[in-house]
Motif scaffolding. Structure first.
Motif, PDB file in Angstrom:
ATOM      1  N   ARG A  31      54.106   7.397  56.724  1.00 26.17           N
ATOM      2  CA  ARG A  31      54.491   6.062  56.217  1.00 26.17           C
ATOM      3  C   ARG A  31      53.274   5.194  55.927  1.00 26.17           C
ATOM      4  NH1 ARG A  31      58.912   4.828  60.602  1.00 26.17           N
ATOM      5  NH2 ARG A  31      60.400   6.441  60.044  1.00 26.17           N
ATOM      6  N   GLU A  32      52.168   5.529  56.575  1.00 29.17           N
ATOM      7  CA  GLU A  32      50.913   4.788  56.310  1.00 29.17           C
ATOM      8  C   GLU A  32      50.085   5.476  55.224  1.00 29.17           C
ATOM      9  OE1 GLU A  32      49.933   1.851  58.144  1.00 29.17           O
ATOM     10  OE2 GLU A  32      52.042   2.043  58.679  1.00 29.17           O
ATOM     11  N   GLY A  33      50.679   6.489  54.614  1.00 32.83           N
ATOM     12  CA  GLY A  33      49.979   7.191  53.534  1.00 32.83           C
ATOM     13  C   GLY A  33      49.079   8.316  54.021  1.00 32.83           C
ATOM     14  N   ILE A  34      49.188   8.687  55.313  1.00 33.54           N
ATOM     15  CA  ILE A  34      48.335   9.771  55.818  1.00 33.54           C
ATOM     16  C   ILE A  34      49.196  11.016  55.991  1.00 33.54           C
ATOM     17  CG2 ILE A  34      46.880  10.513  57.774  1.00 33.54           C
ATOM     18  CD1 ILE A  34      46.748   7.226  58.030  1.00 33.54           C
ATOM     19  N   GLN A  35      48.884  12.012  55.191  1.00 36.39           N
ATOM     20  CA  GLN A  35      49.708  13.220  55.215  1.00 36.39           C
ATOM     21  C   GLN A  35      49.074  14.257  56.132  1.00 36.39           C
ATOM     22  OE1 GLN A  35      52.560  12.860  53.953  1.00 36.39           O
ATOM     23  NE2 GLN A  35      52.066  11.046  52.721  1.00 36.39           N
ATOM     24  N   ILE A  36      49.810  14.656  57.169  1.00 44.87           N
ATOM     25  CA  ILE A  36      49.349  15.742  58.040  1.00 44.87           C
ATOM     26  C   ILE A  36      50.284  16.917  57.799  1.00 44.87           C
ATOM     27  CG2 ILE A  36      49.003  16.491  60.444  1.00 44.87           C
ATOM     28  CD1 ILE A  36      47.260  14.186  60.125  1.00 44.87           C
ATOM     29  N   GLU A  37      49.706  18.032  57.478  1.00 45.65           N
ATOM     30  CA  GLU A  37      50.534  19.213  57.280  1.00 45.65           C
ATOM     31  C   GLU A  37      51.047  19.672  58.636  1.00 45.65           C
ATOM     32  OE1 GLU A  37      50.073  23.638  55.451  1.00 45.65           O
ATOM     33  OE2 GLU A  37      48.531  22.158  54.953  1.00 45.65           O
ATOM     34  N   TRP A  38      52.349  19.948  58.747  1.00 44.65           N
ATOM     35  CA  TRP A  38      52.908  20.378  60.025  1.00 44.65           C
ATOM     36  C   TRP A  38      52.129  21.604  60.517  1.00 44.65           C
ATOM     37  CZ3 TRP A  38      54.837  23.937  63.294  1.00 44.65           C
ATOM     38  CH2 TRP A  38      55.529  23.453  64.425  1.00 44.65           C
ATOM     39  N   GLY A  39      51.631  21.534  61.751  1.00 44.46           N
ATOM     40  CA  GLY A  39      50.852  22.662  62.277  1.00 44.46           C
ATOM     41  C   GLY A  39      49.373  22.341  62.367  1.00 44.46           C
ATOM     42  N   SER A  40      48.942  21.231  61.750  1.00 42.41           N
ATOM     43  CA  SER A  40      47.536  20.821  61.903  1.00 42.41           C
ATOM     44  C   SER A  40      47.448  19.827  63.052  1.00 42.41           C
ATOM     45  CB  SER A  40      47.026  20.129  60.651  1.00 42.41           C
ATOM     46  OG  SER A  40      47.109  20.995  59.568  1.00 42.41           O
ATOM     47  N   ASP A  41      46.295  19.852  63.709  1.00 42.75           N
ATOM     48  CA  ASP A  41      46.100  18.936  64.839  1.00 42.75           C
ATOM     49  C   ASP A  41      45.788  17.537  64.327  1.00 42.75           C
ATOM     50  OD1 ASP A  41      46.023  18.181  67.456  1.00 42.75           O
ATOM     51  OD2 ASP A  41      44.237  19.364  67.991  1.00 42.75           O
ATOM     52  N   LEU A  42      45.966  16.545  65.191  1.00 37.76           N
ATOM     53  CA  LEU A  42      45.587  15.182  64.828  1.00 37.76           C
ATOM     54  C   LEU A  42      44.100  15.016  65.096  1.00 37.76           C
ATOM     55  CD1 LEU A  42      48.509  13.296  66.652  1.00 37.76           C
ATOM     56  CD2 LEU A  42      48.433  14.061  64.263  1.00 37.76           C
ATOM     57  N   GLY A  43      43.411  14.339  64.190  1.00 36.81           N
ATOM     58  CA  GLY A  43      41.989  14.067  64.409  1.00 36.81           C
ATOM     59  C   GLY A  43      41.807  12.685  65.017  1.00 36.81           C
ATOM     60  N   ALA A  44      40.541  12.364  65.328  1.00 34.43           N
ATOM     61  CA  ALA A  44      40.244  11.078  65.975  1.00 34.43           C
ATOM     62  C   ALA A  44      40.761   9.907  65.141  1.00 34.43           C
ATOM     63  CB  ALA A  44      38.740  10.955  66.180  1.00 34.43           C
ATOM     64  N   ASP A  45      40.597   9.979  63.816  1.00 34.19           N
ATOM     65  CA  ASP A  45      41.020   8.854  62.978  1.00 34.19           C
ATOM     66  C   ASP A  45      42.531   8.674  63.026  1.00 34.19           C
ATOM     67  OD1 ASP A  45      38.446   8.397  62.310  1.00 34.19           O
ATOM     68  OD2 ASP A  45      38.527   9.519  60.420  1.00 34.19           O
ATOM     69  N   GLU A  46      43.246   9.795  62.912  1.00 29.94           N
ATOM     70  CA  GLU A  46      44.710   9.706  62.945  1.00 29.94           C
ATOM     71  C   GLU A  46      45.182   9.175  64.294  1.00 29.94           C
ATOM     72  OE1 GLU A  46      43.813  13.318  61.955  1.00 29.94           O
ATOM     73  OE2 GLU A  46      43.445  12.465  59.982  1.00 29.94           O
ATOM     74  N   GLU A  47      44.500   9.613  65.363  1.00 29.67           N
ATOM     75  CA  GLU A  47      44.892   9.137  66.699  1.00 29.67           C
ATOM     76  C   GLU A  47      44.771   7.622  66.787  1.00 29.67           C
ATOM     77  OE1 GLU A  47      43.495  13.127  69.192  1.00 29.67           O
ATOM     78  OE2 GLU A  47      42.429  11.245  69.495  1.00 29.67           O
ATOM     79  N   LYS A  48      43.673   7.111  66.257  1.00 27.86           N
ATOM     80  CA  LYS A  48      43.468   5.653  66.341  1.00 27.86           C
ATOM     81  C   LYS A  48      44.490   4.898  65.492  1.00 27.86           C
ATOM     82  CE  LYS A  48      38.822   6.166  67.023  1.00 27.86           C
ATOM     83  NZ  LYS A  48      37.521   6.023  66.449  1.00 27.86           N
ATOM     84  N   ILE A  49      44.829   5.466  64.343  1.00 27.12           N
ATOM     85  CA  ILE A  49      45.838   4.809  63.497  1.00 27.12           C
ATOM     86  C   ILE A  49      47.194   4.789  64.212  1.00 27.12           C
ATOM     87  CG2 ILE A  49      47.095   4.991  61.293  1.00 27.12           C
ATOM     88  CD1 ILE A  49      44.383   6.250  60.203  1.00 27.12           C
ATOM     89  N   LEU A  50      47.525   5.915  64.862  1.00 25.20           N
ATOM     90  CA  LEU A  50      48.794   5.984  65.600  1.00 25.20           C
ATOM     91  C   LEU A  50      48.866   4.925  66.691  1.00 25.20           C
ATOM     92  CD1 LEU A  50      49.718   9.684  66.429  1.00 25.20           C
ATOM     93  CD2 LEU A  50      51.134   7.965  65.299  1.00 25.20           C
ATOM     94  N   VAL A  51      47.751   4.786  67.430  1.00 23.68           N
ATOM     95  CA  VAL A  51      47.706   3.792  68.503  1.00 23.68           C
ATOM     96  C   VAL A  51      47.925   2.394  67.915  1.00 23.68           C
ATOM     97  CG1 VAL A  51      46.172   2.686  70.181  1.00 23.68           C
ATOM     98  CG2 VAL A  51      46.236   5.173  70.019  1.00 23.68           C
ATOM     99  N   ASN A  52      47.347   2.154  66.745  1.00 22.43           N
ATOM    100  CA  ASN A  52      47.537   0.842  66.105  1.00 22.43           C
ATOM    101  C   ASN A  52      48.984   0.639  65.672  1.00 22.43           C
ATOM    102  OD1 ASN A  52      44.923   0.097  66.467  1.00 22.43           O
ATOM    103  ND2 ASN A  52      44.248   0.797  64.447  1.00 22.43           N
ATOM    104  N   ILE A  53      49.583   1.701  65.121  1.00 22.74           N
ATOM    105  CA  ILE A  53      50.984   1.579  64.678  1.00 22.74           C
ATOM    106  C   ILE A  53      51.871   1.251  65.885  1.00 22.74           C
ATOM    107  CG2 ILE A  53      52.960   2.783  63.671  1.00 22.74           C
ATOM    108  CD1 ILE A  53      50.950   4.595  62.164  1.00 22.74           C
ATOM    109  N   VAL A  54      51.656   2.009  66.972  1.00 23.74           N
ATOM    110  CA  VAL A  54      52.502   1.847  68.157  1.00 23.74           C
ATOM    111  C   VAL A  54      52.158   0.540  68.881  1.00 23.74           C
ATOM    112  CG1 VAL A  54      53.007   2.898  70.413  1.00 23.74           C
ATOM    113  CG2 VAL A  54      52.815   4.336  68.400  1.00 23.74           C
ATOM    114  N   GLY A  55      50.899   0.108  68.762  1.00 24.30           N
ATOM    115  CA  GLY A  55      50.483  -1.152  69.380  1.00 24.30           C
ATOM    116  C   GLY A  55      50.028  -1.001  70.820  1.00 24.30           C
ATOM    117  N   GLY A  56      49.558   0.189  71.202  1.00 25.67           N
ATOM    118  CA  GLY A  56      49.051   0.383  72.568  1.00 25.67           C
ATOM    119  C   GLY A  56      49.021   1.856  72.899  1.00 25.67           C
TER     120      GLY A  56
END
Ligand code: NSS
Length: 427
Positions: free
Chosen positions: A287-312
């Motif tokens: 939804r934020e425009g970041i496409q992760i192919e199912w089966g790939s791991d999350l990288g540091a950048d994606e992790e930080k974006i997720l934390v921002n989306i969730v808010g903690g």
């Protein structure tokens, strides 16, 4: 030696006698007066030396002292608004224990390379001493929390013979003609330990030959690892949430002012932390425009974006099997994902990796083979599934990673006294 710490003198009364032992930060002279800015492990205080109180040779020696000279000062407390902290020490006796060379290399404005090359000296700074105090308190609180909650400290070897977290990041060494490695994780030994003590932990270094130069990777990091018998994924997530939230709250109540002097925005995160699955995580990211192919791991950048989306802080669970080490238990409802979890934190991303382990012998053997490892290398680990195997789960928390979060450090190398990275093994 019987002595007072500088931190104590600010609550003492006018005229009280004290004996301080520490290091000279600066000496300023004003006619017949010297002002020593004296440092010890508890802080700084101004010491006033009057020329008529000392013999002339002594006065001149102190006047010429270089930064970091060690001295013992006996004197009395004076309450004076003009002094830093409202207190100074009027010296009656000053003994120079060791006069410092005049070329102390840590000066205002030196480069970060110099600070790193002289880490053995730069850890004396006010900021570094605070940071190391916070680190030491954090380690103590983790240990105490675990012991209070029925866990036993279990010591594991550093020299090992087989990978826990994948072969690519193993440090290899020659062990009397045989191949051995530095441990990447003590998990397998803790798994052996649960059959003896049921709830175990270790706090010791793990080693990873991480080729990447990032702000969150060390080649040697301090690893708090916990393993519990009769525990499943949900149980271990609850434990991770409780220990992290409780310890950060305790740390805040004990030394919150010290933390905020480094990171003014620190406040301990509140339970409960959000929990989402890997599938939900990639939907949120898309939804934020970041496409992760199912089966790939999350990288540091994606992790930080997720934390921002969730808010903690957020737990991500049920990762694809392909992204995780072989020991994770496949989800009985859905074989392509494993009962694993990562805890992601603001500023740094992953601070914990954990989950439920495979407890079945045949399943574990199959996973070892699927990943291309040789079962002989894991024969003792497989044995644990032969003799009264039980469901169990555990996790590993990176001490330096959580310190990056607490202190909002620009780089993980500041979270440890003597960092080891791809480009540094000295001092
Ligand atoms: O690779 S982990 O995600 N998981 C394990 O090693 C498990 N065997 C632990 C266990 O279940 N007993 O690493 C765990 C944590 C990870 O979340 C980070 O916080 C930290 O260890 N970690 C690191 N910190 C600093 N530098 C590096 N290179 C590093 N690698 C992992």
């Amino acid at each position: 030696m019987e002595k007072n710490y500088i931190g104590e003198v600010f609550s003492k009364n006018e005229g009280e006698k004290v004996k301080l032992a520490g290091w000279v930060h600066t000496v300023a002279s004003l006619g017949k007066l010297l002002f020593i800015n004296l440092r010890d492990s508890s802080g700084f205080v101004q010491v006033v030396v009057k020329k008529d109180k000392l013999d002339p040779a002594g006065f001149d020696e102190i006047k010429g002292l270089g930064r970091e000279s060690s001295v013992i000062v006996e004197g009395e407390v004076r309450r004076d608004k003009r002094a830093p902290g409202g207190v100074e020490i009027l010296a009656q006796k000053v003994v120079v224990v060791s006069a410092s060379n005049k070329d102390f290399p840590i000066r205002k404005g030196v480069s970060s390379k110099v600070l790193g090359d002289y880490r053995h000296l730069s850890i004396r700074s006010r900021k570094f001493s605070k940071l190391l105090l916070i680190r030491s308190e954090l380690l103590r609180l983790f240990r105490e929390w675990l012991i209070r909650n029925g866990f036993r400290e279990f010591s594991c070897p550093t020299l090992i013979t087989a990978a826990c977290e994948g072969g690519a990041t193993l440090f290899e060494l020659n062990y009397f003609g045989k191949k051995a490695y530095l441990t990447q994780s003590s998990q397998f030994y803790l798994e052996a330990g649960i059959f003896s003590l049921e709830k175990v932990f270790t706090l010791q270094p793990s080693f990873r030959a991480e080729k990447s130069k990032t702000r969150r990777h060390l080649t040697e990091f301090w690893h708090l690892e916990v393993e519990e018998a009769w525990c499943d994924l949900n149980g271990i997530i609850n434990l991770e949430e409780a220990i992290v939230a409780d310890v950060l709250r305790e740390l805040d109540s004990k030394i919150g002012h010290e933390i905020r002097s480094i990171n003014p925005n620190f406040s301990p995160p509140q339970k409960p932390f959000k929990r989402i699955t890997y599938d939900e995580a990639i939907t949120l990211l898309s939804r934020e425009g970041i496409q992760i192919e199912w089966g790939s791991d999350l990288g540091a950048d994606e992790e930080k974006i997720l934390v921002n989306i969730v808010g903690g802080p957020v737990f991500v669970t049920h990762f694809p099997k392909s992204t995780r080490a072989f020991y994770h238990k496949p989800d009985p409802q859905r074989n392509e994902v494993v009962l694993s979890n990562d805890l992601l934190f603001p500023k740094v991303g992953e601070i914990i990796g954990g989950g439920e382990r495979i407890s079945d012998y045949d399943v574990l053997l199959r996973r070892i083979k699927e990943e291309g490892y040789s079962p002989e290398d894991y024969s003792w680990y497989l044995d644990l599934r032969k003799y009264g195997s039980v469901p169990h789960a555990g996790f590993g928390l990176g001490i330096e990673r959580i310190l990056v979060y607490i202190l909002d450090l620009p780089n993980i190398k500041f979270a440890v006294p003597f960092p080891r990275t791809i480009s540094r093994i000295y001092p």
